[in-house]
Design a protein around this motif. Structure first.
Motif, PDB file in Angstrom:
ATOM      1  N   LEU A  83       0.830  -1.208   0.000  1.00 49.83           N
ATOM      2  CA  LEU A  83       0.000   0.000   0.000  1.00 49.83           C
ATOM      3  C   LEU A  83       0.862   1.254   0.000  1.00 49.83           C
ATOM      4  O   LEU A  83       0.531   2.254  -0.661  1.00 49.83           O
ATOM      5  N   ALA A  84       1.976   1.216   0.749  1.00 52.82           N
ATOM      6  CA  ALA A  84       2.889   2.361   0.748  1.00 52.82           C
ATOM      7  C   ALA A  84       3.501   2.562  -0.639  1.00 52.82           C
ATOM      8  O   ALA A  84       3.669   3.704  -1.098  1.00 52.82           O
ATOM      9  N   LEU A  85       3.836   1.473  -1.322  1.00 50.19           N
ATOM     10  CA  LEU A  85       4.362   1.575  -2.691  1.00 50.19           C
ATOM     11  C   LEU A  85       3.325   2.183  -3.621  1.00 50.19           C
ATOM     12  O   LEU A  85       3.663   3.013  -4.481  1.00 50.19           O
ATOM     13  N   ALA A  86       2.063   1.794  -3.460  1.00 47.14           N
ATOM     14  CA  ALA A  86       0.994   2.381  -4.280  1.00 47.14           C
ATOM     15  C   ALA A  86       0.885   3.878  -4.042  1.00 47.14           C
ATOM     16  O   ALA A  86       0.676   4.663  -4.982  1.00 47.14           O
ATOM     17  N   ALA A  87       1.035   4.304  -2.793  1.00 47.48           N
ATOM     18  CA  ALA A  87       0.978   5.741  -2.491  1.00 47.48           C
ATOM     19  C   ALA A  87       2.161   6.468  -3.116  1.00 47.48           C
ATOM     20  O   ALA A  87       2.014   7.598  -3.623  1.00 47.48           O
ATOM     21  N   ILE A  88       3.344   5.841  -3.100  1.00 48.39           N
ATOM     22  CA  ILE A  88       4.533   6.480  -3.671  1.00 48.39           C
ATOM     23  C   ILE A  88       4.372   6.673  -5.170  1.00 48.39           C
ATOM     24  O   ILE A  88       4.650   7.762  -5.705  1.00 48.39           O
ATOM     25  N   VAL A  89       3.932   5.640  -5.893  1.00 49.53           N
ATOM     26  CA  VAL A  89       3.806   5.746  -7.357  1.00 49.53           C
ATOM     27  C   VAL A  89       2.606   6.601  -7.747  1.00 49.53           C
ATOM     28  O   VAL A  89       2.469   6.967  -8.924  1.00 49.53           O
ATOM     29  N   SER A  90       1.741   6.934  -6.796  1.00 54.14           N
ATOM     30  CA  SER A  90       0.600   7.817  -7.092  1.00 54.14           C
ATOM     31  C   SER A  90       0.919   9.280  -6.831  1.00 54.14           C
ATOM     32  O   SER A  90       0.084  10.150  -7.096  1.00 54.14           O
ATOM     33  N   SER A  91       2.098   9.564  -6.305  1.00 52.35           N
ATOM     34  CA  SER A  91       2.450  10.942  -5.948  1.00 52.35           C
ATOM     35  C   SER A  91       2.665  11.806  -7.194  1.00 52.35           C
ATOM     36  O   SER A  91       3.035  11.308  -8.263  1.00 52.35           O
ATOM     37  N   LYS A  92       2.417  13.091  -7.039  1.00 52.77           N
ATOM     38  CA  LYS A  92       2.599  14.071  -8.103  1.00 52.77           C
ATOM     39  C   LYS A  92       3.559  15.151  -7.631  1.00 52.77           C
ATOM     40  O   LYS A  92       3.674  15.416  -6.435  1.00 52.77           O
ATOM     41  N   GLY A  93       4.242  15.789  -8.597  1.00 51.60           N
ATOM     42  CA  GLY A  93       5.223  16.788  -8.221  1.00 51.60           C
ATOM     43  C   GLY A  93       5.583  17.723  -9.349  1.00 51.60           C
ATOM     44  O   GLY A  93       4.761  18.036 -10.223  1.00 51.60           O
ATOM     45  N   ILE A  94       6.854  18.154  -9.363  1.00 50.60           N
ATOM     46  CA  ILE A  94       7.330  19.176 -10.277  1.00 50.60           C
ATOM     47  C   ILE A  94       7.133  18.782 -11.734  1.00 50.60           C
ATOM     48  O   ILE A  94       6.742  19.604 -12.568  1.00 50.60           O
ATOM     49  N   VAL A  95       7.367  17.516 -12.082  1.00 45.18           N
ATOM     50  CA  VAL A  95       7.225  17.090 -13.476  1.00 45.18           C
ATOM     51  C   VAL A  95       5.776  17.185 -13.919  1.00 45.18           C
ATOM     52  O   VAL A  95       5.471  17.680 -15.022  1.00 45.18           O
ATOM     53  N   ASP A  96       4.873  16.721 -13.071  1.00 50.66           N
ATOM     54  CA  ASP A  96       3.447  16.766 -13.418  1.00 50.66           C
ATOM     55  C   ASP A  96       2.952  18.201 -13.563  1.00 50.66           C
ATOM     56  O   ASP A  96       2.185  18.510 -14.479  1.00 50.66           O
ATOM     57  N   ILE A  97       3.405  19.088 -12.664  1.00 46.74           N
ATOM     58  CA  ILE A  97       2.996  20.494 -12.743  1.00 46.74           C
ATOM     59  C   ILE A  97       3.511  21.124 -14.028  1.00 46.74           C
ATOM     60  O   ILE A  97       2.811  21.913 -14.687  1.00 46.74           O
ATOM     61  N   GLY A  98       4.742  20.784 -14.412  1.00 46.74           N
ATOM     62  CA  GLY A  98       5.274  21.277 -15.681  1.00 46.74           C
ATOM     63  C   GLY A  98       4.457  20.801 -16.866  1.00 46.74           C
ATOM     64  O   GLY A  98       4.202  21.561 -17.817  1.00 46.74           O
ATOM     65  N   ILE A  99       4.013  19.544 -16.821  1.00 49.94           N
ATOM     66  CA  ILE A  99       3.173  19.007 -17.897  1.00 49.94           C
ATOM     67  C   ILE A  99       1.825  19.726 -17.928  1.00 49.94           C
ATOM     68  O   ILE A  99       1.291  20.033 -19.005  1.00 49.94           O
ATOM     69  N   TYR A 100       1.247  19.995 -16.745  1.00 48.94           N
ATOM     70  CA  TYR A 100      -0.020  20.740 -16.711  1.00 48.94           C
ATOM     71  C   TYR A 100       0.137  22.086 -17.421  1.00 48.94           C
ATOM     72  O   TYR A 100      -0.737  22.491 -18.210  1.00 48.94           O
ATOM     73  N   ASN A 101       1.228  22.791 -17.141  1.00 50.04           N
ATOM     74  CA  ASN A 101       1.451  24.096 -17.746  1.00 50.04           C
ATOM     75  C   ASN A 101       1.621  23.989 -19.255  1.00 50.04           C
ATOM     76  O   ASN A 101       1.113  24.842 -20.006  1.00 50.04           O
ATOM     77  N   MET A 102       2.331  22.977 -19.712  1.00 51.40           N
ATOM     78  CA  MET A 102       2.499  22.811 -21.163  1.00 51.40           C
ATOM     79  C   MET A 102       1.176  22.459 -21.818  1.00 51.40           C
ATOM     80  O   MET A 102       0.884  22.922 -22.929  1.00 51.40           O
ATOM     81  N   PHE A 103       0.365  21.674 -21.151  1.00 49.39           N
ATOM     82  CA  PHE A 103      -0.940  21.310 -21.705  1.00 49.39           C
ATOM     83  C   PHE A 103      -1.845  22.531 -21.855  1.00 49.39           C
ATOM     84  O   PHE A 103      -2.495  22.706 -22.880  1.00 49.39           O
ATOM     85  N   ILE A 104      -1.886  23.381 -20.818  1.00 50.98           N
ATOM     86  CA  ILE A 104      -2.791  24.530 -20.897  1.00 50.98           C
ATOM     87  C   ILE A 104      -2.253  25.578 -21.867  1.00 50.98           C
ATOM     88  O   ILE A 104      -3.022  26.257 -22.551  1.00 50.98           O
ATOM     89  N   ASP A 105      -0.916  25.725 -21.954  1.00 55.16           N
ATOM     90  CA  ASP A 105      -0.350  26.689 -22.894  1.00 55.16           C
ATOM     91  C   ASP A 105      -0.546  26.245 -24.343  1.00 55.16           C
ATOM     92  O   ASP A 105      -0.666  27.080 -25.245  1.00 55.16           O
ATOM     93  N   SER A 106      -0.561  24.927 -24.557  1.00 53.80           N
ATOM     94  CA  SER A 106      -0.810  24.417 -25.917  1.00 53.80           C
ATOM     95  C   SER A 106      -2.286  24.167 -26.163  1.00 53.80           C
ATOM     96  O   SER A 106      -2.654  23.570 -27.176  1.00 53.80           O
TER      97      SER A 106
END
Length: 808
Positions: free
Chosen positions: A397-420
């Motif tokens: 369960l702890a491993l599932a929580a780790i691989v479900s985490s979001k951070g700097i890379v995901d936020i950067g992708i969000y910004n590229m998605f909205i800008d495009s």
């Protein structure tokens, strides 16, 4: 005042006029320098707010900086300042004016590109070759099955709710489904580093899964973007343009990759070979590498891909570790992690209108559904894989929580998605909200589910007292500096070293530099690339082997290991090695380097001191801290020098070494006596146990102390190398005076670390203790103003027993 901005899209020109309020505090009559000034103010406000939130609130709950940075962005949202308080509204408009968005977006995008480049430099892609089957299976299943399941859920939801009739909203939902399914290596590495789990078993598994998911995820993102672009052109009936653009894109990207593989990478390898060992890379090469990173981003942008793809590829081409990779990381890491990343994250959260999300909207409900489905899919996959590989349910369960985490890379992708324009404002706000909630909940969940110390819990004895005197004593000797090699050779020479009495595991501690993931190398097994692994500790291994040979200890069973890790997480590797190898004693170097001439402090290592404290707190066996004040060529011991100690019997022969044990009482002192008894079995060491007795103390001895003293008296009658004496003192000052009188007479003094708080023999000394990890007596003996500049000191702590509720 108004400023006109012209935005060019294809062949049309859109003119937009936006009014800017010139703040009263701005003294100039023009706005030429205003963007720069506003940017500086924004950086200051973001830094101060994020640091204040982290250190006053989030840090106390064990939350990483990401949580405070996202929360700061929500606090700075313009919607909060549209109320009746006009002062706050004007202040917000002055610091975060609407027209400054282009400026901060550009700076934030530059920071994101540099972050991706640095992350790629830190990543050791050779880990894919060395990783086992388990992380490959888990990493691929988590990414592929979650992406497939999430996309399917999005399509079914769109069909059932008629959302698929709106192509724009359906595109947003599928794009969100794909990005929520990602498990990126940089995000996992940062999270584990913040939680101090990099060196744990679960941490290493999660890192290996993350790097597999990273490579496949980047490829998936490129393919998804290309397909989306192709479908858009086909719907516009531009088949010829599709063939030309897709063909040029594929050819351009392939040419770029071939150039990086066959030109750039060999050139960087050549730079490393021509750089003398221990010397930094020339600044000319360093600047050229940064320029190549910028050129890579331009090339991929021209070919229709995201700028960060070129930065990622160029970073992957840089050989990880020193001298080039670590030099790049050292020059950029502080500025990027301390300034640009928090600025990007906070401003992205401020940009999102998280307070105005409409959860009654069908699109937002769909976003919520794919979020829950992504987490459920990762949980089920991790539980299934955990069951298959015999993992504990809590660990899975702890491993599932780790691989479900979001951070700097995901936020950067969000910004590229909205800008495009792949997603809209509402979807962007929802994704930021999910990331913010996850940054708070996931670390707390992992801390609750996973306890690294659990594997050390139990009642199995891993100490010297309970080992049969004829059995091997297994020692973990930790070395972090070259001078520690001679120090531990000194200790081994005093410890009756032979192939029948001792096994030594030498662990070289190297601070992680230029890498994101730690490395552990067993040199006897030659794991991975043998020549690359040997390069980490070649000097230490050869020096240690040479000293053992010169000291006639080449028959000693010795195994060499290397750990490359962050100092704050290095204790995980040391404790795991001690646990796996059934060690009874971990010997650590003292964090201070003392002069052999006058005993003064030459240097201090705060990171090593923190490591020693972590080991003392968590070790699965006994621990010793060795303070070296001698050399491998030790002075000959003369029995006539012992004028201040009454010895019942002592050897008339000259011994090569001499050692004293200070015994007051307690488990640590019992462990020290047991170690000294083993030393006296050899013909080179003369040992004297000095019991310090409190004047007028008629209290009964502890059962274990009584047993130890009885064994000492019996042992000394059969071993002329082993002697016993008692000294009576009234308080701690007399104890210190006694220690001062004997320090010049011995090559080694062994003391226990912990004693009773109300112990008369140490009364009055606690207030003068500076180095708590040495205990009261050890701190006195290691003091720079204490005599005995040639006398080494060994402070021993008996094994602690760890227990956890529900764990037996």
């Amino acid at each position: 005042m108004s400023i006109t901005h012209n935005h060019y899209y294809l062949n049309s020109t859109i003119t937009q006029q936006v009014c800017i309020r010139k703040p009263a505090w701005y003294p100039k009559q023009h706005l030429v320098e205003f963007p720069s000034l506003v940017l500086q103010l924004q950086l200051i406000v973001v830094y101060c707010l994020t640091q204040a939130l982290h250190h006053t609130l989030f840090k106390h709950f064990g939350l990483p900086p990401l949580a405070s940075q996202l929360t700061a962005g929500v606090i700075l949202s313009p919607e909060l300042y549209n109320g009746k308080m006009k002062v706050l509204k004007r202040a917000h408009e002055s610091i975060f004016p609407e027209m400054s968005s282009d400026v901060w977006k550009g700076v934030a995008m530059l920071g994101f590109s540099l972050s991706i480049f640095i992350i790629s430099v830190k990543t050791d892609f050779n880990l894919i070759k060395r990783t086992g089957k388990k992380p490959i299976v888990i990493g691929l299943l988590v990414l592929i099955l979650t992406t497939f399941w999430n996309t399917t859920v999005a399509l079914i939801y769109g069909k059932l709710t008629n959302l698929d009739k709106d192509q724009k909203q359906m595109r947003e939902l599928t794009a969100s489904a794909s990005v929520l399914a990602l498990s990126t290596f940089p995000v996992i590495a940062v999270l584990l580093s913040d939680l101090k789990l990099l060196n744990s078993e679960l941490g290493r598994l999660a890192l290996s899964c993350g790097i597999i998911g990273e490579v496949v995820g980047v490829s998936n993102t490129l393919v998804t973007k290309s397909i989306h672009h192709t479908i858009t052109l086909l719907k516009q009936h531009k088949k010829r343009q599709v063939i030309l653009q897709v063909g040029n894109r594929v050819v351009g990207l392939i040419a770029f990759l071939l150039c990086v593989i066959y030109i750039v990478r060999p050139w960087m390898t050549k730079i490393i070979k021509h750089t003398p060992k221990g010397r930094p890379v020339k600044d000319t090469y360093f600047i050229f590498v940064i320029l190549l990173m910028l050129v890579g981003g331009i090339i991929t942008d021209i070919n229709g891909e995201f700028v960060i793809v070129g930065c990622f590829v160029m970073g992957a081409a840089v050989p990880a570790g020193p001298p080039l990779g670590s030099a790049i990381v050292n020059k950029f890491d502080t500025f990027i992690l301390g300034i640009l990343q928090p600025f990007l994250i906070t401003m992205s959260a401020m940009r999102a209108n998280v307070l105005q999300i409409n959860f009654q909207d069908k699109l937002i409900r769909g976003e919520l559904l794919v979020t829950l489905s992504a987490f459920a899919a990762k949980t089920i996959i991790c539980l299934g894989c955990g069951w298959h590989y015999d993992m504990a349910t809590s660990d899975a369960l702890a491993l599932a929580a780790i691989v479900s985490s979001k951070g700097i890379v995901d936020i950067g992708i969000y910004n590229m998605f909205i800008d495009s324009q792949m997603i809209g404002d509402s979807t962007y706000a929802y994704l930021i909200l999910v990331t913010t909630v996850g940054a708070i909940i996931i670390p707390i969940t992992i801390t609750y589910l996973y306890h690294p110390l659990r594997k050390y819990a139990g009642y199995e004895n891993r100490d010297i007292v309970t080992i049969n005197s004829e059995a091997h004593l297994r020692i973990i000797a930790c070395i972090s500096r070259p001078d520690h090699v001679f120090a531990f050779a000194h200790l081994l020479a005093l410890s009756n070293p032979s192939k029948n009495s001792m096994i030594v595991d030498v662990l070289h501690l190297i601070k992680l530099a230029g890498r994101a993931q730690p490395i552990f190398i067993a040199h006897d097994l030659q794991e991975g690339n043998a020549s690359e692994n040997m390069s980490y500790s070649e000097d230490v291994i050869s020096a240690f082997s040479s000293i053992l040979k010169r000291a006639n200890m080449e028959s000693l069973f010795t195994h060499f290991y290397t750990t490359v890790s962050q100092p704050k997480a290095m204790h995980g590797d040391i404790c795991t090695l001690a646990l796996d190898n059934l060690a009874s004693l971990i010997v650590l170097p003292y964090h201070r380097k003392l002069s052999t001439l006058d005993g003064s402090i030459e240097s201090e290592d705060p990171a090593l001191r923190a490591l020693n404290n972590n080991i003392l707190e968590r070790a699965p066996c006994s621990v010793g801290i060795f303070i070296n004040r001698g050399t491998i060529k030790l002075p000959t011991f003369e029995t006539s020098n012992l004028t201040s100690i009454s010895v019942e019997s002592q050897s008339t022969e000259k011994n090569e070494f001499s050692a004293a044990v200070i015994f007051i009482g307690g488990t640590d002192d019992q462990e020290a006596v047991s170690y000294a008894k083993r030393m006296s079995l050899g013909s080179k060491v003369w040992v004297l146990v000095i019991r310090i007795v409190a004047f007028g103390d008629d209290s009964e001895l502890d059962l274990h102390d009584f047993k130890t003293l009885s064994e000492i008296r019996e042992y000394k009658t059969n071993n002329p190398q082993f002697n016993y004496s008692e000294q009576v003192v009234r308080d701690g000052s007399q104890t210190a005076k006694m220690l001062r009188s004997i320090t010049e007479e011995f090559d080694l003094i062994i003391v226990g670390r912990r004693h009773k708080m109300d112990c008369p023999q140490t009364s009055g000394l606690q207030q003068w203790s500076e180095v708590n990890e040495l205990g009261i007596l050890g701190d006195i003996l290691a003091s720079p103003d204490f005599p005995g500049n040639k006398t080494s000191i060994l402070v021993i702590q008996h094994q602690k027993q760890w227990t956890f509720k529900g764990y037996k």
